[in-house]
Design a protein around this motif. Structure first.
Motif, PDB file in Angstrom:
ATOM      1  N   HIS A  97      -5.909  -0.705  -7.444  1.00 36.95           N
ATOM      2  CA  HIS A  97      -5.114   0.515  -7.637  1.00 36.95           C
ATOM      3  C   HIS A  97      -4.568   0.500  -9.061  1.00 36.95           C
ATOM      4  CE1 HIS A  97      -1.923   3.499  -7.148  1.00 36.95           C
ATOM      5  NE2 HIS A  97      -2.475   3.848  -6.010  1.00 36.95           N
TER       6      HIS A  97
ATOM      7  N   ALA B 240       1.017   4.129  -2.849  1.00 34.51           N
ATOM      8  CA  ALA B 240       0.716   5.514  -2.466  1.00 34.51           C
ATOM      9  C   ALA B 240       1.821   6.472  -2.893  1.00 34.51           C
ATOM     10  CB  ALA B 240       0.506   5.596  -0.956  1.00 34.51           C
ATOM     11  N   ARG B 241       3.054   5.959  -2.952  1.00 36.42           N
ATOM     12  CA  ARG B 241       4.175   6.810  -3.370  1.00 36.42           C
ATOM     13  C   ARG B 241       4.265   6.929  -4.884  1.00 36.42           C
ATOM     14  NH1 ARG B 241       7.262   3.972   0.793  1.00 36.42           N
ATOM     15  NH2 ARG B 241       8.519   2.909  -0.814  1.00 36.42           N
TER      16      ARG B 241
ATOM     17  N   ASP C 206       0.834  -1.210   0.000  1.00 30.16           N
ATOM     18  CA  ASP C 206       0.000   0.000   0.000  1.00 30.16           C
ATOM     19  C   ASP C 206       0.867   1.257   0.000  1.00 30.16           C
ATOM     20  OD1 ASP C 206      -2.312  -1.495  -0.004  1.00 30.16           O
ATOM     21  OD2 ASP C 206      -2.605  -1.389   2.170  1.00 30.16           O
ATOM     22  N   ALA C 207       1.952   1.217   0.767  1.00 31.64           N
ATOM     23  CA  ALA C 207       2.836   2.387   0.843  1.00 31.64           C
ATOM     24  C   ALA C 207       3.526   2.643  -0.496  1.00 31.64           C
ATOM     25  CB  ALA C 207       3.877   2.182   1.943  1.00 31.64           C
TER      26      ALA C 207
END
Length: 328
Positions: A89, A70-71, A66-67
């Motif tokens: 995503h 998100a980046r 997820d990180a």
């Protein structure tokens, strides 16, 4: 930038080898020993970077995934371990298949053949499948490729050796660090050439043979009508041999489940669990009761207190190794 992330066993390494032979490009590799699963958190990818992930539990790496998304990193994920709902995503391309008869190397092979028309590196997929104890699937692929019997035996032995090299508490336990082994594998489009030209392949196989001789001297801790349990001592050889021994025992007695425990210096245990080959279901469910994870046919427990062993024996002996729907 590009990052490749994979388990350091045969399935993980062979999956990335296929990809990088097909798509040569500089990439930073993150890998480790068999039980080093939470690797994705080490990857510093940011917007515009590409991350290839092979043979790592998405469930165990979900926060890190997820990180990364998100980046702004783009992630291509191949895996066959149990997972909840994958994130939706635009930066994620997920190829997840939980079927008991497949592995990550075969998923990469399937993608490269179907989507890229790439069939030059299929022998590496067979090596990964044999190493992951997927003998039937490996034989089917060997039939498609048209491999002779002697070539099959050499590739099977290679897969078993590469997989064996991933087991240990740290890299001092194994013949060669998985990252260094990957670099050698990547030199050869044909794994038969790797086996013939790289001395490390023979060294790994020889060490495995010596370790199995020591393991053969160990009595079963528990035997029942549905399975057998071994508890190995706190020795480097037992840490190396645990997964290979579990696969070997499963092949010798396909109607039985097997658990191979290894004692640690701190008194805790780790375990390699194999469901019966005749009914490859339930290993992951059993291991989750003790903080472990894995797949329906093969799973593990990273750390269990010695005091839990009696409960494990009870639950292992009571297991019904059936598909989930069979108990409904």
């Amino acid at each position: 930038m590009r990052f490749d992330v994979c388990n350091g066993d045969a399935d993980g390494l062979c999956a990335v080898v296929q990809w990088r032979l097909h798509e040569p490009a500089p990439a930073t590799l993150f890998t480790g020993l068999k039980r080093e699963i939470a690797l994705l958190k080490k990857v510093p990818a940011r917007a515009g970077d590409e991350v290839l992930v092979c043979d790592l539990s998405m469930e165990r790496n979900r926060p890190a995934l997820d990180a990364l998304l998100a980046r702004g990193a783009r992630v291509r994920y191949f895996d066959h371990h149990a997972v909840g709902e994958p994130p939706r995503h635009p930066g994620l391309e997920a190829h997840i298949d939980l079927a008991s008869g497949t592995c990550t190397s075969l998923l990469v092979d399937r993608y490269l053949v179907a989507q890229r028309g790439e069939a030059r590196f299929r022998k590496w997929a067979a090596v990964g499948a044999w190493g992951d104890n997927m003998d039937e699937a490996a034989e089917r692929l060997a039939d498609e490729i048209g491999l002779a019997r002697d070539a099959r035996e050499r590739l099977r032995a290679l897969g078993v050796a590469i997989n064996y090299n991933a087991y240990g508490d740290d890299e001092s336990d194994v013949e060669i660090a998985p990252a260094a082994l990957f670099a050698l594998m990547l030199r050869h489009a044909d794994p038969l050439e790797f086996a013939a030209r790289e001395p490390v392949a023979a060294r790994i196989a020889a060490r495995r043979g010596r370790d199995l001789e020591l393991a053969a001297q160990q009595p079963f801790f528990w035997e029942g009508p549905t399975g057998r349990i071994l508890v190995l001592p706190d020795e480097a050889w037992s840490r190396r041999v645990s997964g290979s021994l579990a696969n070997l025992l499963a092949g010798e007695a396909p109607g039985l489940a097997h658990a191979v425990f290894t004692r640690r210096a701190d008194g805790t245990l780790w375990a390699s669990i194999r469901a019966p080959l005749d009914s490859p279901h339930g290993a992951d469910a059993l291991c989750r009761r003790f903080g472990g994870a894995g797949r329906a046919r093969a799973a593990g427990i990273e750390r269990m207190s010695a005091g839990e062993l009696e409960r494990f024996v009870s639950e292992f002996g009571a297991m019904r190794w059936e598909p989930p729907e069979a108990g409904r």
